[in-house]
Scaffold this motif. Structure first.
Motif: not given
Length: 110
Positions: A75-76, A23-24, A28-32
């Motif tokens: 967390d996920d 779902d996230d 996560h990819l944007a942050r990476l």
């Protein structure tokens, strides 16, 4: 001959669960991707002979950003994988808790 359309590998292999971060994933990819840019910037700083403290400051920021991604993934994992295992299969839940403990040790370097 009839061919079946290509589907996501998880749909073809039911024994491979959907990751807890599904779902996230976009976040996560944007942050990476942002972290990738930070690392490239750090490389340019070194190539350009920038001041040591400035480079170290950027390295620290990139490290913190990676830690935030790791915490989000943990967390996920807890909210998805571990919780699901605890609800459905106590033996599998124990395995997931051990897996989580190992991941925490690696993340916290204990």
């Amino acid at each position: 001959m009839t061919t079946t359309p290509t589907t996501h590998r998880h749909a073809q292999e039911p024994h491979i669960p959907t990751p807890g971060y599904a779902d996230d994933k976009a976040d996560h990819l944007a942050r990476l991707h942002k972290i990738e840019g930070q690392i490239r910037g750090i490389s340019r700083m070194v190539a350009d002979d920038r001041y040591c403290i400035d480079v170290l400051t950027q390295i620290s920021a990139a490290s913190r950003a990676l830690q935030e991604v790791a915490l989000g993934l943990l967390d996920d994992h807890v909210r998805g994988c571990v919780t699901d295992a605890a609800r459905t299969d106590p033996a599998h839940a124990e395995e997931k808790f051990e897996e989580l403990t190992g991941a925490l040790r690696r993340t916290l370097r204990l």
